[in-house]
Design a protein around this motif. Structure first.
Motif, PDB file in Angstrom:
ATOM      1  N   ALA A  28       4.337  -7.040  -7.208  1.00 18.33           N
ATOM      2  CA  ALA A  28       4.666  -5.978  -6.260  1.00 18.33           C
ATOM      3  C   ALA A  28       5.634  -5.047  -6.975  1.00 18.33           C
ATOM      4  O   ALA A  28       6.634  -5.498  -7.532  1.00 18.33           O
ATOM      5  N   ARG A 169      -3.267  -1.881  -3.896  1.00 18.75           N
ATOM      6  CA  ARG A 169      -3.072  -1.268  -2.571  1.00 18.75           C
ATOM      7  C   ARG A 169      -1.587  -1.211  -2.230  1.00 18.75           C
ATOM      8  O   ARG A 169      -0.782  -1.898  -2.830  1.00 18.75           O
ATOM      9  N   VAL A 171       1.589  -2.069  -0.006  1.00 21.27           N
ATOM     10  CA  VAL A 171       1.989  -3.234   0.781  1.00 21.27           C
ATOM     11  C   VAL A 171       3.387  -2.994   1.332  1.00 21.27           C
ATOM     12  O   VAL A 171       4.098  -2.095   0.871  1.00 21.27           O
ATOM     13  N   GLU A 172       3.768  -3.775   2.338  1.00 21.15           N
ATOM     14  CA  GLU A 172       5.098  -3.661   2.913  1.00 21.15           C
ATOM     15  C   GLU A 172       5.856  -4.956   2.728  1.00 21.15           C
ATOM     16  O   GLU A 172       5.257  -6.036   2.675  1.00 21.15           O
TER      17      GLU A 172
END
Length: 176
Positions: A28, A169, A171-172
């Protein structure tokens, strides 16, 4: 959500370009917009490869492809902006990544930018905006590692959640 299980019996892969990209897609990473201007031209790019190097002096590093439209302006001017996007700024990330075909000046549309006295463009509502001077450029394989000395920075007021990217993609962060 369960965590993936590493199969110790699975073969290790050779670090070819495909396996390498897949490995790093699984991290991430925060989304940054790097801005550059020289003369009447300005452009920028979306990056996940921004790294803190030193607090004193304040320096960072960003990895840039020399063939990008941003690199020649960054190199010619000797300065650049580094803007951390918030989770509400996906459209800005997409525009600076060229996903909608925008190039150059058009990438700055639909957002509020300001120019510092030394000609660096910063996003007005970025979570963090930093004005950088090029301290050094290190050439390594397919990329230029641009070391920037931070001459000024601005932090958004209050808490802000950064825009993150993982596995291709947005993401949170999960909050607890």
């Amino acid at each position: 959500m369960s965590s993936p299980v590493l199969n110790a019996q699975a073969p290790l892969l050779a670090p070819d370009a495909g396996a390498y990209r897949q490995a790093f897609r699984r991290t991430a990473a925060s989304i940054w917009v790097i801005t550059a201007a020289h003369g009447a031209q300005r452009t920028g790019l979306t990056a996940t490869s921004v790294v803190s190097l030193s607090a004193a002096p304040a320096e960072l590093m960003v990895s840039v492809q020399p063939g990008s439209s941003t690199f020649p302006l960054l190199q010619a001017s000797g300065r650049f902006g580094v803007n951390l996007l918030t989770r509400t700024q996906q459209a800005i990330a997409d525009r600076f990544a060229g996903r909608d075909g925008c190039q150059g000046e058009a990438r700055y549309a639909q957002a509020d930018w300001h120019c510092t006295p030394n000609g660096v463009w910063l996003l007005s509502d970025a979570a963090v905006a930093m004005n950088c001077e090029v301290a050094e450029i290190v050439w390594r394989r397919t990329h230029a590692l641009v070391i920037g000395r931070i001459s000024a920075l601005r932090l958004a007021e209050g808490p802000c959640l950064p825009l993150l990217h993982s596995d291709g993609r947005y993401v949170e962060l999960a909050t607890r």
